[in-house]
Design a protein around this motif. Structure first.
Motif, PDB file in Angstrom:
ATOM      1  N   ASP A   1       0.973  -1.243  -0.153  1.00 20.73           N
ATOM      2  CA  ASP A   1       0.011   0.034  -0.005  1.00 20.73           C
ATOM      3  C   ASP A   1       0.774   1.275   0.014  1.00 20.73           C
ATOM      4  OD1 ASP A   1      -2.628   1.318   0.181  1.00 20.73           O
ATOM      5  OD2 ASP A   1      -1.998   1.849   2.005  1.00 20.73           O
ATOM      6  N   ASP A   2       1.926   1.325   0.725  1.00 24.96           N
ATOM      7  CA  ASP A   2       3.050   2.392   0.761  1.00 24.96           C
ATOM      8  C   ASP A   2       3.513   2.471  -0.560  1.00 24.96           C
ATOM      9  OD1 ASP A   2       2.186   2.701   3.386  1.00 24.96           O
ATOM     10  OD2 ASP A   2       4.113   1.543   4.022  1.00 24.96           O
ATOM     11  N   ARG A   3       4.065   1.664  -1.272  1.00 22.62           N
ATOM     12  CA  ARG A   3       4.444   1.708  -2.533  1.00 22.62           C
ATOM     13  C   ARG A   3       3.442   2.230  -3.593  1.00 22.62           C
ATOM     14  NH1 ARG A   3       6.333  -3.698  -1.489  1.00 22.62           N
ATOM     15  NH2 ARG A   3       4.804  -4.520  -2.843  1.00 22.62           N
ATOM     16  N   ARG A   4       2.147   1.615  -3.506  1.00 25.84           N
ATOM     17  CA  ARG A   4       1.158   2.291  -4.351  1.00 25.84           C
ATOM     18  C   ARG A   4       0.702   3.655  -4.201  1.00 25.84           C
ATOM     19  NH1 ARG A   4      -3.889   2.934  -3.317  1.00 25.84           N
ATOM     20  NH2 ARG A   4      -3.872   1.585  -1.393  1.00 25.84           N
ATOM     21  N   GLN A   5       0.989   3.972  -2.901  1.00 26.59           N
ATOM     22  CA  GLN A   5       0.808   5.588  -2.528  1.00 26.59           C
ATOM     23  C   GLN A   5       1.739   6.403  -2.953  1.00 26.59           C
ATOM     24  OE1 GLN A   5      -1.963   6.708  -0.962  1.00 26.59           O
ATOM     25  NE2 GLN A   5      -1.482   8.530  -1.452  1.00 26.59           N
ATOM     26  N   ILE A   6       3.006   5.972  -3.005  1.00 27.70           N
ATOM     27  CA  ILE A   6       4.277   6.640  -3.396  1.00 27.70           C
ATOM     28  C   ILE A   6       3.963   6.785  -4.790  1.00 27.70           C
ATOM     29  CG2 ILE A   6       6.679   6.601  -3.589  1.00 27.70           C
ATOM     30  CD1 ILE A   6       6.752   5.386  -0.714  1.00 27.70           C
ATOM     31  N   ARG A   7       3.654   5.829  -5.620  1.00 30.93           N
ATOM     32  CA  ARG A   7       3.751   5.807  -7.309  1.00 30.93           C
ATOM     33  C   ARG A   7       2.489   6.621  -7.536  1.00 30.93           C
ATOM     34  NH1 ARG A   7       3.344   0.533  -7.749  1.00 30.93           N
ATOM     35  NH2 ARG A   7       0.898   0.448  -7.869  1.00 30.93           N
TER      36      ARG A   7
ATOM     37  N   ARG B   1       3.859  10.108  -7.004  1.00 28.27           N
ATOM     38  CA  ARG B   1       4.722  10.701  -8.206  1.00 28.27           C
ATOM     39  C   ARG B   1       4.019  10.870  -9.417  1.00 28.27           C
ATOM     40  NH1 ARG B   1       7.874   6.107  -9.348  1.00 28.27           N
ATOM     41  NH2 ARG B   1       8.249   5.858  -7.048  1.00 28.27           N
ATOM     42  N   LEU B   2       3.012  10.072  -9.679  1.00 34.09           N
ATOM     43  CA  LEU B   2       2.160  10.351 -10.920  1.00 34.09           C
ATOM     44  C   LEU B   2       1.591  11.892 -10.860  1.00 34.09           C
ATOM     45  CD1 LEU B   2       0.821   6.737 -11.863  1.00 34.09           C
ATOM     46  CD2 LEU B   2       2.608   8.082 -12.937  1.00 34.09           C
ATOM     47  N   LYS B   3       0.922  12.028  -9.812  1.00 34.59           N
ATOM     48  CA  LYS B   3       0.197  13.324  -9.587  1.00 34.59           C
ATOM     49  C   LYS B   3       1.274  14.320  -9.883  1.00 34.59           C
ATOM     50  CE  LYS B   3      -3.465  11.740  -6.677  1.00 34.59           C
ATOM     51  NZ  LYS B   3      -3.789  11.883  -5.057  1.00 34.59           N
ATOM     52  N   GLY B   4       2.321  14.314  -9.362  1.00 31.95           N
ATOM     53  CA  GLY B   4       3.383  15.223  -9.136  1.00 31.95           C
ATOM     54  C   GLY B   4       4.048  15.714 -10.769  1.00 31.95           C
ATOM     55  N   GLN B   5       3.881  14.533 -11.559  1.00 35.04           N
ATOM     56  CA  GLN B   5       4.452  14.954 -12.935  1.00 35.04           C
ATOM     57  C   GLN B   5       3.387  15.815 -13.663  1.00 35.04           C
ATOM     58  OE1 GLN B   5       4.740  10.803 -14.590  1.00 35.04           O
ATOM     59  NE2 GLN B   5       6.909  10.460 -13.632  1.00 35.04           N
ATOM     60  N   HIS B   6       2.099  15.758 -13.451  1.00 35.46           N
ATOM     61  CA  HIS B   6       1.002  16.617 -14.136  1.00 35.46           C
ATOM     62  C   HIS B   6       1.290  17.792 -13.520  1.00 35.46           C
ATOM     63  CE1 HIS B   6      -0.641  13.037 -15.910  1.00 35.46           C
ATOM     64  NE2 HIS B   6      -1.031  12.387 -14.732  1.00 35.46           N
ATOM     65  N   ASN B   7       1.823  18.281 -12.436  1.00 35.16           N
ATOM     66  CA  ASN B   7       1.845  19.493 -11.871  1.00 35.16           C
ATOM     67  C   ASN B   7       3.512  20.216 -12.014  1.00 35.16           C
ATOM     68  OD1 ASN B   7      -0.772  19.486 -11.184  1.00 35.16           O
ATOM     69  ND2 ASN B   7      -0.351  18.863  -9.209  1.00 35.16           N
ATOM     70  N   MET B   8       4.483  19.566 -12.412  1.00 32.84           N
ATOM     71  CA  MET B   8       5.906  19.982 -12.514  1.00 32.84           C
ATOM     72  C   MET B   8       5.792  21.070 -13.696  1.00 32.84           C
ATOM     73  SD  MET B   8       7.900  16.660 -12.071  1.00 32.84           S
ATOM     74  CE  MET B   8       9.498  17.541 -11.945  1.00 32.84           C
ATOM     75  N   PRO B   9       6.448  22.088 -13.290  1.00 32.44           N
ATOM     76  CA  PRO B   9       6.750  23.125 -14.303  1.00 32.44           C
ATOM     77  C   PRO B   9       7.515  22.518 -15.722  1.00 32.44           C
ATOM     78  CG  PRO B   9       8.201  23.557 -12.723  1.00 32.44           C
ATOM     79  CD  PRO B   9       7.370  22.340 -12.352  1.00 32.44           C
TER      80      PRO B   9
END
Length: 87
Positions: A41-47, A50-58
């Motif tokens: 569950d921790d690995r899934r949450q981290i993944r 990370r995917l959410k962060g890629q959409h918001n990266m400049p």
């Protein structure tokens, strides 16, 4: 009476009562199962984070062939020329 409702034999309740697969495990096995599930569950949450962060990266700055940021390369080149070349 053809139109009378019929019982659905496929929906009949099972004769054996439902038992959880955890009920047949020992305490140590349940604890190990919980640890593995929590790590997954921790690995899934981290993944997902990370995917959410890629959409918001400049947008990334352009990079030259050597892999350095163009601005820092030019600044270093200018600094080097000022120190070592007599103009």
């Amino acid at each position: 009476m053809c139109s009378s409702p019929k019982t659905n034999l496929a929906a009949a309740t099972p004769k054996v009562p439902f038992r959880s697969f955890m009920a047949s495990m020992t305490l140590a096995q349940r604890q190990h199962f919980a640890q593995v599930a929590n790590r997954a569950d921790d690995r899934r949450q981290i993944r997902e984070d990370r995917l959410k962060g890629q959409h918001n990266m400049p947008e990334a700055k352009p990079v030259n062939v050597t892999g350095h940021n163009n601005n820092s390369f030019i600044n270093k080149l200018i600094h080097f020329c000022q120190q070592h070349l007599v103009v």
